[in-house]
Design a protein around this motif. Structure first.
Motif: not given
Length: 148
Positions: A23-26, A41-59
């Motif tokens: 989106s315009a806000d990344g 279950l839910m909808l949340g928002w991820m930017d690149d950092e949040a997606l990276h953390r999700t992919l690398t931490t398993g949480r």
């Protein structure tokens, strides 16, 4: 813009980051789904950092638009989301995270964010006010395959 995530170089692998349509806000919408039942279950928002953390931490890590900070699901509530898989939709503008949800997914304490305000229940028909036809198949006209 008060809801935007911090702008910084993407920590994601270039082959992932280059495909994302933010989106315009990344941000990307991230749908959390129970991996074994398919329950949304839910909808949340991820930017690149949040997606990276999700992919690398398993949480699951999300960007809070209201608090303007990252949050890891379960850190304060104890209702963890253990990542089983992550996929992009066909347009690369939405992430589907299949998780093993421990406890409630919704901040209200409910299992899912989508069970309290059902607008159309399964197996019920609604009337299309412009055409006056019953809509039971999800196509918009009542005729199977009409909108395909």
């Amino acid at each position: 813009m008060t809801s935007s995530s911090p702008r910084r170089p993407s920590p994601l692998a270039p082959e992932i980051a280059d495909r994302l349509k933010r989106s315009a806000d990344g941000l990307l919408p991230a749908i959390a789904q129970q991996y074994d039942t398919g329950e949304v279950l839910m909808l949340g928002w991820m930017d690149d950092e949040a997606l990276h953390r999700t992919l690398t931490t398993g949480r699951c890590t999300y960007w809070s638009r209201s608090r303007r900070e990252y949050w890891v699901k379960g850190d304060t509530s104890g209702h963890f989301q253990w990542v089983k898989s992550v996929a992009l939709d066909c347009d690369a503008d939405t992430v589907l995270v299949k998780v093993d949800q421990v406890g409630a997914a919704c901040h209200t304490g409910a299992r899912t964010c989508f069970d309290a305000d059902v607008l159309l229940a399964e197996g019920t028909a609604r009337t299309d006010s412009t055409a006056g036809t019953a809509r039971t198949d999800g196509t918009g006209t009542g005729a199977p395959g009409a909108d395909q």
